[in-house]
Design a protein around this motif. Structure first.
Motif, PDB file in Angstrom:
ATOM      1  N   ALA A   1      69.966  64.810  44.817  1.00 40.10           N
ATOM      2  CA  ALA A   1      69.347  65.697  43.834  1.00 40.10           C
ATOM      3  C   ALA A   1      68.081  66.369  44.348  1.00 40.10           C
ATOM      4  O   ALA A   1      67.521  67.235  43.666  1.00 40.10           O
ATOM      5  N   LEU A   2      67.633  66.000  45.533  1.00 43.39           N
ATOM      6  CA  LEU A   2      66.391  66.555  46.058  1.00 43.39           C
ATOM      7  C   LEU A   2      66.613  67.962  46.611  1.00 43.39           C
ATOM      8  O   LEU A   2      67.653  68.242  47.211  1.00 43.39           O
ATOM      9  N   PRO A   3      65.640  68.831  46.435  1.00 43.74           N
ATOM     10  CA  PRO A   3      65.788  70.185  46.982  1.00 43.74           C
ATOM     11  C   PRO A   3      65.667  70.187  48.504  1.00 43.74           C
ATOM     12  O   PRO A   3      65.035  69.312  49.088  1.00 43.74           O
ATOM     13  N   SER A   4      66.258  71.149  49.114  1.00 44.02           N
ATOM     14  CA  SER A   4      66.134  71.325  50.567  1.00 44.02           C
ATOM     15  C   SER A   4      64.878  72.112  50.879  1.00 44.02           C
ATOM     16  O   SER A   4      64.413  72.912  50.054  1.00 44.02           O
ATOM     17  N   PRO A   5      64.312  71.888  52.054  1.00 48.86           N
ATOM     18  CA  PRO A   5      64.740  70.924  53.069  1.00 48.86           C
ATOM     19  C   PRO A   5      64.227  69.521  52.731  1.00 48.86           C
ATOM     20  O   PRO A   5      63.110  69.359  52.256  1.00 48.86           O
ATOM     21  N   ARG A   6      65.067  68.526  52.981  1.00 45.06           N
ATOM     22  CA  ARG A   6      64.684  67.146  52.710  1.00 45.06           C
ATOM     23  C   ARG A   6      64.130  66.502  53.976  1.00 45.06           C
ATOM     24  O   ARG A   6      64.594  66.771  55.088  1.00 45.06           O
ATOM     25  N   PHE A   7      63.150  65.617  53.776  1.00 48.26           N
ATOM     26  CA  PHE A   7      62.601  64.820  54.863  1.00 48.26           C
ATOM     27  C   PHE A   7      62.919  63.369  54.545  1.00 48.26           C
ATOM     28  O   PHE A   7      62.528  62.855  53.489  1.00 48.26           O
ATOM     29  N   ILE A   8      63.642  62.724  55.451  1.00 48.22           N
ATOM     30  CA  ILE A   8      64.206  61.405  55.181  1.00 48.22           C
ATOM     31  C   ILE A   8      63.745  60.418  56.237  1.00 48.22           C
ATOM     32  O   ILE A   8      63.736  60.725  57.434  1.00 48.22           O
ATOM     33  N   LYS A   9      63.380  59.238  55.786  1.00 52.78           N
ATOM     34  CA  LYS A   9      62.934  58.155  56.667  1.00 52.78           C
ATOM     35  C   LYS A   9      63.891  56.984  56.568  1.00 52.78           C
ATOM     36  O   LYS A   9      64.377  56.661  55.479  1.00 52.78           O
ATOM     37  N   SER A  10      64.150  56.341  57.711  1.00 52.48           N
ATOM     38  CA  SER A  10      64.969  55.128  57.693  1.00 52.48           C
ATOM     39  C   SER A  10      64.614  54.231  58.869  1.00 52.48           C
ATOM     40  O   SER A  10      64.340  54.715  59.968  1.00 52.48           O
ATOM     41  N   HIS A  11      64.650  52.920  58.605  1.00 53.70           N
ATOM     42  CA  HIS A  11      64.529  51.928  59.668  1.00 53.70           C
ATOM     43  C   HIS A  11      65.885  51.312  60.017  1.00 53.70           C
ATOM     44  O   HIS A  11      65.947  50.373  60.815  1.00 53.70           O
ATOM     45  N   LEU A  12      66.949  51.838  59.433  1.00 47.89           N
ATOM     46  CA  LEU A  12      68.279  51.350  59.792  1.00 47.89           C
ATOM     47  C   LEU A  12      68.662  51.861  61.175  1.00 47.89           C
ATOM     48  O   LEU A  12      68.260  52.960  61.573  1.00 47.89           O
ATOM     49  N   PRO A  13      69.466  51.100  61.911  1.00 49.18           N
ATOM     50  CA  PRO A  13      69.957  51.619  63.194  1.00 49.18           C
ATOM     51  C   PRO A  13      70.875  52.808  62.967  1.00 49.18           C
ATOM     52  O   PRO A  13      71.453  52.973  61.883  1.00 49.18           O
ATOM     53  N   LEU A  14      71.019  53.635  63.981  1.00 50.61           N
ATOM     54  CA  LEU A  14      71.818  54.851  63.826  1.00 50.61           C
ATOM     55  C   LEU A  14      73.241  54.562  63.377  1.00 50.61           C
ATOM     56  O   LEU A  14      73.822  55.346  62.622  1.00 50.61           O
ATOM     57  N   CYS A  15      73.800  53.433  63.803  1.00 53.84           N
ATOM     58  CA  CYS A  15      75.191  53.146  63.454  1.00 53.84           C
ATOM     59  C   CYS A  15      75.382  52.860  61.969  1.00 53.84           C
ATOM     60  O   CYS A  15      76.517  52.878  61.479  1.00 53.84           O
ATOM     61  N   HIS A  16      74.320  52.595  61.238  1.00 58.29           N
ATOM     62  CA  HIS A  16      74.424  52.348  59.802  1.00 58.29           C
ATOM     63  C   HIS A  16      74.165  53.605  58.981  1.00 58.29           C
ATOM     64  O   HIS A  16      74.332  53.580  57.762  1.00 58.29           O
ATOM     65  N   LEU A  17      73.774  54.675  59.635  1.00 59.86           N
ATOM     66  CA  LEU A  17      73.489  55.929  58.944  1.00 59.86           C
ATOM     67  C   LEU A  17      74.742  56.808  58.930  1.00 59.86           C
ATOM     68  O   LEU A  17      75.707  56.533  59.649  1.00 59.86           O
ATOM     69  N   PRO A  18      74.767  57.848  58.126  1.00 60.52           N
ATOM     70  CA  PRO A  18      75.978  58.667  58.008  1.00 60.52           C
ATOM     71  C   PRO A  18      76.506  59.117  59.372  1.00 60.52           C
ATOM     72  O   PRO A  18      75.734  59.587  60.221  1.00 60.52           O
ATOM     73  N   PRO A  19      77.798  58.984  59.622  1.00 61.59           N
ATOM     74  CA  PRO A  19      78.342  59.268  60.953  1.00 61.59           C
ATOM     75  C   PRO A  19      78.199  60.717  61.395  1.00 61.59           C
ATOM     76  O   PRO A  19      78.199  61.005  62.584  1.00 61.59           O
ATOM     77  N   GLN A  20      78.044  61.643  60.450  1.00 57.38           N
ATOM     78  CA  GLN A  20      77.887  63.053  60.798  1.00 57.38           C
ATOM     79  C   GLN A  20      76.433  63.440  61.015  1.00 57.38           C
ATOM     80  O   GLN A  20      76.123  64.615  61.262  1.00 57.38           O
ATOM     81  N   LEU A  21      75.519  62.470  60.959  1.00 56.60           N
ATOM     82  CA  LEU A  21      74.094  62.772  60.960  1.00 56.60           C
ATOM     83  C   LEU A  21      73.674  63.610  62.167  1.00 56.60           C
ATOM     84  O   LEU A  21      73.092  64.689  62.032  1.00 56.60           O
ATOM     85  N   LEU A  22      73.940  63.121  63.372  1.00 55.02           N
ATOM     86  CA  LEU A  22      73.442  63.802  64.568  1.00 55.02           C
ATOM     87  C   LEU A  22      74.084  65.162  64.786  1.00 55.02           C
ATOM     88  O   LEU A  22      73.473  66.046  65.377  1.00 55.02           O
ATOM     89  N   ASP A  23      75.290  65.333  64.326  1.00 49.75           N
ATOM     90  CA  ASP A  23      75.956  66.627  64.505  1.00 49.75           C
ATOM     91  C   ASP A  23      75.578  67.633  63.431  1.00 49.75           C
ATOM     92  O   ASP A  23      76.015  68.790  63.485  1.00 49.75           O
ATOM     93  N   THR A  24      74.757  67.194  62.468  1.00 51.30           N
ATOM     94  CA  THR A  24      74.446  68.067  61.327  1.00 51.30           C
ATOM     95  C   THR A  24      72.968  68.394  61.215  1.00 51.30           C
ATOM     96  O   THR A  24      72.595  69.550  60.973  1.00 51.30           O
ATOM     97  N   ALA A  25      72.095  67.388  61.385  1.00 51.25           N
ATOM     98  CA  ALA A  25      70.668  67.549  61.081  1.00 51.25           C
ATOM     99  C   ALA A  25      69.800  67.250  62.292  1.00 51.25           C
ATOM    100  O   ALA A  25      70.280  66.708  63.301  1.00 51.25           O
ATOM    101  N   LYS A  26      68.531  67.571  62.191  1.00 54.04           N
ATOM    102  CA  LYS A  26      67.555  67.210  63.205  1.00 54.04           C
ATOM    103  C   LYS A  26      67.104  65.761  62.959  1.00 54.04           C
ATOM    104  O   LYS A  26      66.731  65.407  61.834  1.00 54.04           O
ATOM    105  N   VAL A  27      67.112  64.960  64.018  1.00 51.82           N
ATOM    106  CA  VAL A  27      66.796  63.537  63.895  1.00 51.82           C
ATOM    107  C   VAL A  27      65.768  63.163  64.958  1.00 51.82           C
ATOM    108  O   VAL A  27      65.920  63.502  66.135  1.00 51.82           O
TER     109      VAL A  27
END
Length: 326
Positions: free
Chosen positions: A137-163
């Protein structure tokens, strides 16, 4: 609505002996702690409840994600990234907390079962206003923080957004993580660093194992949408890192503007804006802002040798190396 992807990794409970040891320190948790995936990442039971929801989060092309193992310089990098992306809006950065500017997606999964609110925070600060449940529900652009390892994050993450991913010498992380556990009252004040270090080595702390966490990102460091940084690089050459972040985010600023940004990001400047007014300097969110100070806490020759052996063993089969601080 798109069909949910099944989370691909095994989730299992700690052994009874491991769980008993972890609960000796982590108070107010009643359900068994978890190991997730082949690396056996340690997590609270709440993460098991919601990890598929996080794994299936929508990723937008204009998202900016800042990821790390906890206490690796995340806050420092968040401030740098947000300001570069937002036209150096210092006024808003001072007035609006990072807990509003960034969505810390997995934070609610760390809640202890006997609590009816968020994990306790020092100084009454709230860690995030939003999380994985309302990210859509958040407006773009979103800024997101996570301490999870990359393998637990959405699989399309690196091919879609800046990380962004930031790593730090695990010995320094262990010290900072120890004080974080006390500051946020995960652990009682009386817990000693030597006990914490044993838990760290046994991967019985939130987010561990640290080397698997870092290595996942290190192996993806050449992906065009991932910027891998070291905390020590930011200490050695902050202006150089600012230049790299500007280029990565396709932003162009004058040298004068970048110097002003570097001043805003200085330790003293960041600490002066900290809302946590803890009297104990070791329990402040911004403790010392220095790398390579871990030997002050590994205060016997045996502990120093143990810490060095721990790092050497895990670096043996990788080309990952942590920079020294100049």
């Amino acid at each position: 609505m798109a069909k949910k992807i099944q989370f691909p990794y095994e989730i299992k409970q700690l052994t009874p002996a491991e769980d008993e040891l972890a609960k000796k320190y982590y108070k107010d948790y009643t359900r068994p702690f978890l190991r997730i995936g082949p690396s056996g990442y340690f997590g609270m039971a709440g993460l098991g409840d919601h990890i598929q929801d996080i794994y299936n989060m929508e990723v937008r092309p204009d998202d900016v994600w800042v990821t790390s193992f906890s206490r690796s310089g995340t806050t420092w990098l968040q401030e740098l990234v947000w300001l570069v992306a937002n036209d150096l809006d210092f006024d808003r950065a001072v007035k609006e907390p990072r807990s509003v500017r960034y969505n810390y997606i997995e934070y609610p999964t760390q809640i202890a079962e006997v609590k009816r609110d968020e994990p306790p925070r020092a100084g009454g600060r709230k860690a995030t206003e939003n999380d994985f449940r309302d990210a859509h529900a958040l407006p773009s652009p979103r800024f997101i923080k996570s301490h999870l390892p990359l393998c637990h994050l959405p699989p399309q993450l690196l091919d879609t957004a800046k990380v962004f991913y930031i790593a730090r010498d695990p010995r320094d992380v262990a010290v900072s993580f120890f004080f974080m556990h006390k500051m946020f009252r995960y652990f009682d004040e009386g817990v000693q660093f030597t006990d914490f270090w044993q838990l760290f080595k046994k991967d019985l702390l939130l987010h561990t194992p640290i080397f698997a966490h870092i290595e996942e990102a290190w192996q993806r460091r050449n992906h065009p949408n991932l910027m891998f940084l070291f905390y020590e690089e930011m200490q050695n050459d902050l202006l150089g890192v600012i230049d790299r972040v500007c280029k990565f985010l396709n932003k162009d600023y004058s040298q004068e503007q970048k110097m002003k940004l570097a001043e805003h990001l200085s330790f003293d400047s960041m600490a002066s804006r900290d809302t946590n007014k803890a009297q104990n300097t070791e329990l402040k969110f911004y403790r010392k802002g220095k790398a390579g100070k871990w030997m002050e806490y590994f205060d016997t020759p045996e502990l120093v040798r143990d810490a060095n052996d721990y790092v050497d063993k895990h670096l043996m089969n990788t080309d990952l190396r942590f920079p020294t601080v100049e």
